[in-house]
Scaffold this active site. Structure first.
Site, PDB file in Angstrom:
ATOM      1  CD  GLN A  15      -6.538  -2.525  -1.907  1.00 24.79           C
ATOM      2  OE1 GLN A  15      -7.299  -1.684  -1.455  1.00 24.79           O
ATOM      3  NE2 GLN A  15      -5.802  -2.304  -2.977  1.00 24.79           N
ATOM      4  N   GLY A  16      -8.145  -6.923  -1.620  1.00 22.63           N
ATOM      5  CA  GLY A  16      -7.956  -7.843  -2.732  1.00 22.63           C
ATOM      6  C   GLY A  16      -7.757  -9.289  -2.304  1.00 22.63           C
ATOM      7  NE  ARG A 147      -0.517  -6.889 -16.977  1.00 19.63           N
ATOM      8  CZ  ARG A 147      -1.049  -5.771 -17.451  1.00 19.63           C
ATOM      9  NH1 ARG A 147      -0.322  -4.944 -18.202  1.00 19.63           N
ATOM     10  NH2 ARG A 147      -2.305  -5.460 -17.179  1.00 19.63           N
ATOM     11  CE1 TYR A 150       2.117  -8.874 -11.633  1.00 21.95           C
ATOM     12  CE2 TYR A 150       1.252 -10.220 -13.413  1.00 21.95           C
ATOM     13  CZ  TYR A 150       1.242  -9.832 -12.088  1.00 21.95           C
ATOM     14  OH  TYR A 150       0.345 -10.420 -11.218  1.00 21.95           O
ATOM     15  CE  LYS A 154       3.153 -11.336  -9.396  1.00 25.44           C
ATOM     16  NZ  LYS A 154       2.961 -11.435  -7.934  1.00 25.44           N
ATOM     17  CB  THR A 185      -8.187  -7.104  -6.727  1.00 24.29           C
ATOM     18  OG1 THR A 185      -7.250  -6.707  -7.745  1.00 24.29           O
ATOM     19  CG2 THR A 185      -8.232  -8.615  -6.637  1.00 24.29           C
ATOM     20  N   PRO A 186      -9.187  -4.277  -6.126  1.00 30.27           N
ATOM     21  CG  PRO A 186      -9.422  -3.418  -3.969  1.00 30.27           C
ATOM     22  CD  PRO A 186      -9.298  -4.715  -4.722  1.00 30.27           C
ATOM     23  NE  ARG A 208      -5.944 -10.841 -18.965  1.00 33.22           N
ATOM     24  CZ  ARG A 208      -4.964 -10.133 -18.426  1.00 33.22           C
ATOM     25  NH1 ARG A 208      -4.148  -9.454 -19.209  1.00 33.22           N
ATOM     26  NH2 ARG A 208      -4.771 -10.093 -17.131  1.00 33.22           N
TER      27      ARG A 208
HETATM   28  P1  NAD Z   1      -4.693  -5.240  -4.480  1.00 33.58           P
HETATM   29  O1  NAD Z   1      -4.368  -3.914  -5.007  1.00 33.58           O
HETATM   30  O2  NAD Z   1      -6.128  -5.509  -4.390  1.00 33.58           O
HETATM   31  O3  NAD Z   1      -3.943  -5.265  -3.110  1.00 33.58           O
HETATM   32  C1  NAD Z   1      -2.566  -4.993  -3.071  1.00 33.58           C
HETATM   33  C2  NAD Z   1      -2.178  -4.732  -1.638  1.00 33.58           C
HETATM   34  O4  NAD Z   1      -0.756  -4.715  -1.577  1.00 33.58           O
HETATM   35  C3  NAD Z   1      -2.660  -3.377  -1.114  1.00 33.58           C
HETATM   36  O5  NAD Z   1      -3.373  -3.606   0.094  1.00 33.58           O
HETATM   37  C4  NAD Z   1      -1.363  -2.605  -0.893  1.00 33.58           C
HETATM   38  O6  NAD Z   1      -1.434  -1.700   0.179  1.00 33.58           O
HETATM   39  C5  NAD Z   1      -0.390  -3.748  -0.624  1.00 33.58           C
HETATM   40  N1  NAD Z   1       1.008  -3.376  -0.827  1.00 33.58           N
HETATM   41  C6  NAD Z   1       1.535  -2.652  -1.838  1.00 33.58           C
HETATM   42  N2  NAD Z   1       2.866  -2.461  -1.635  1.00 33.58           N
HETATM   43  C7  NAD Z   1       3.180  -3.114  -0.488  1.00 33.58           C
HETATM   44  C8  NAD Z   1       4.383  -3.263   0.258  1.00 33.58           C
HETATM   45  N3  NAD Z   1       5.526  -2.697  -0.153  1.00 33.58           N
HETATM   46  N4  NAD Z   1       4.339  -4.001   1.409  1.00 33.58           N
HETATM   47  C9  NAD Z   1       3.189  -4.538   1.826  1.00 33.58           C
HETATM   48  N5  NAD Z   1       2.009  -4.415   1.184  1.00 33.58           N
HETATM   49  C10 NAD Z   1       2.015  -3.702   0.037  1.00 33.58           C
HETATM   50  O7  NAD Z   1      -3.911  -6.409  -5.260  1.00 33.58           O
HETATM   51  P2  NAD Z   1      -4.402  -7.834  -5.836  1.00 33.58           P
HETATM   52  O8  NAD Z   1      -4.907  -7.604  -7.193  1.00 33.58           O
HETATM   53  O9  NAD Z   1      -5.216  -8.598  -4.846  1.00 33.58           O
HETATM   54  O10 NAD Z   1      -2.989  -8.565  -6.009  1.00 33.58           O
HETATM   55  C11 NAD Z   1      -2.344  -9.232  -4.956  1.00 33.58           C
HETATM   56  C12 NAD Z   1      -1.290 -10.121  -5.568  1.00 33.58           C
HETATM   57  O11 NAD Z   1      -1.900 -11.010  -6.495  1.00 33.58           O
HETATM   58  C13 NAD Z   1      -0.178  -9.415  -6.338  1.00 33.58           C
HETATM   59  O12 NAD Z   1       1.065 -10.057  -6.114  1.00 33.58           O
HETATM   60  C14 NAD Z   1      -0.594  -9.576  -7.782  1.00 33.58           C
HETATM   61  O13 NAD Z   1       0.496  -9.519  -8.677  1.00 33.58           O
HETATM   62  C15 NAD Z   1      -1.197 -10.969  -7.727  1.00 33.58           C
HETATM   63  N6  NAD Z   1      -2.116 -11.276  -8.816  1.00 33.58           N
HETATM   64  C16 NAD Z   1      -3.208 -10.492  -9.050  1.00 33.58           C
HETATM   65  C17 NAD Z   1      -4.052 -10.800 -10.107  1.00 33.58           C
HETATM   66  C18 NAD Z   1      -5.257  -9.947 -10.411  1.00 33.58           C
HETATM   67  O14 NAD Z   1      -5.808 -10.089 -11.518  1.00 33.58           O
HETATM   68  N7  NAD Z   1      -5.708  -9.097  -9.498  1.00 33.58           N
HETATM   69  C19 NAD Z   1      -3.788 -11.904 -10.926  1.00 33.58           C
HETATM   70  C20 NAD Z   1      -2.677 -12.708 -10.657  1.00 33.58           C
HETATM   71  C21 NAD Z   1      -1.844 -12.371  -9.594  1.00 33.58           C
END
Ligand code: NAD
Length: 248
Positions: A15-16, A147, A150, A154, A185-186, A208
């Site tokens: 997802q996401g 954060r 986090y 990162k 995202t979810p 922000r």
């Molecule tokens: P999301 O929740 O939409 O999706 C996360 C996915 O990770 C899920 O499908 C989950 O099942 C999977 N997952 C969790 N643990 C796992 C594991 N051990 N092995 C394999 N898969 C696993 O997340 P997102 O918001 O799209 O974030 C994805 C990445 O982007 C992350 O690294 C997050 O830190 C980074 N990120 C997100 C944002 C944001 O605002 N959403 C901003 C910057 C960076």
């Protein structure tokens, strides 16, 4: 077709941002191995051309090796898995720190270690491959409130990205990090729902972002396609922000 002939491995693709990137890479002709710890989420790939959905927990080193071993070739690795811990240094436990570093940083170490020999063998041993690691603007780039773990984990992603880039720059391997701002995202929605006042929490996330809105996952995917493709052939060791102006 900017990715024709390339085979990509994507983690956290259920997802996401991971899913949006899988679909964008497949649309550009890549064969994508879309992996996620949650097999149910992978059902969403049924019937999608160019995508092979495979359950994979990136906290399981042996499982990573098994998946990489059965891939016919590996040209691109997109390390997307990550976890957001909420809180300051005073609210952080050792267990929180361990878990976040295992998922956000150590998993990338493991997947890179697994795919690199395959990438180095590409092009008859001359080496070719693009590794894309998910970081965040919240890292060594910017401190954000609540954060602590986090941001630290990162920042580690950016450090490991530069190290891999430096070690293999002469062997056809590129390694870059991407640093999104706030993406709808979810998991973001889960974090919003966890607040006492979810409406106010969403407003705070939007506030922000100088553009006055959150990104969609589809707005992050073109950067990943670019880094996966030969268009970015001169780019390595960089942290690319796509952040709606949060770091201006
Ligand atoms: P999301 O929740 O939409 O999706 C996360 C996915 O990770 C899920 O499908 C989950 O099942 C999977 N997952 C969790 N643990 C796992 C594991 N051990 N092995 C394999 N898969 C696993 O997340 P997102 O918001 O799209 O974030 C994805 C990445 O982007 C992350 O690294 C997050 O830190 C980074 N990120 C997100 C944002 C944001 O605002 N959403 C901003 C910057 C960076």
């Amino acid at each position: 077709m900017r990715l024709a002939g390339k085979t990509a491995l994507v983690t956290a693709a259920g997802q996401g941002i991971g899913r949006a990137c899988v679909l964008a890479m497949a649309a550009e002709g890549a064969e994508v191995w879309a992996t996620d710890v949650n097999p149910k989420l992978l059902d969403g790939y049924d019937g999608v051309a160019g995508v092979r959905a495979v359950p994979l927990d990136v906290l399981d080193k042996a499982a990573i090796a098994r998946v990489v071993q059965v891939m016919p070739r590996v040209d691109v690795l997109f390390n997307c898995a990550g976890f957001v811990h909420n809180g300051t240094v005073l609210q952080a436990s050792d267990a929180d720190w361990e878990f976040a570093f295992q998922l956000n940083a150590r998993a990338q170490f493991w997947t890179i270690q697994a795919v690199l020999p395959r990438m180095l063998a590409n092009d008859e041993g001359r080496g070719r491959g693009s590794i894309i690691n998910m970081a965040s603007v919240c890292s060594s780039i910017k401190g954000l409130p609540n954060r602590f773990i986090y941001g630290a984990s990162k920042a580690a992603v950016i450090g490991l990205t530069k190290s891999v880039a430096a070690d293999f720059v002469g062997q056809g391997i590129r390694c870059n990090a991407i640093c999104p701002g706030t993406v709808d995202t979810p998991s973001l929605q889960d974090r919003i729902n966890a607040h006492d006042d979810p409406v106010a929490a969403r407003k705070a996330f939007i506030a922000r972002q100088p553009m006055g809105r959150l990104a969609t996952a589809e707005e992050i995917a073109p950067l990943v396609v670019y880094l996966a493709s030969e268009e970015s052939v001169f780019a390595t060791g960089q942290a690319f922000a796509v952040d709606g102006g949060i770091t201006i």
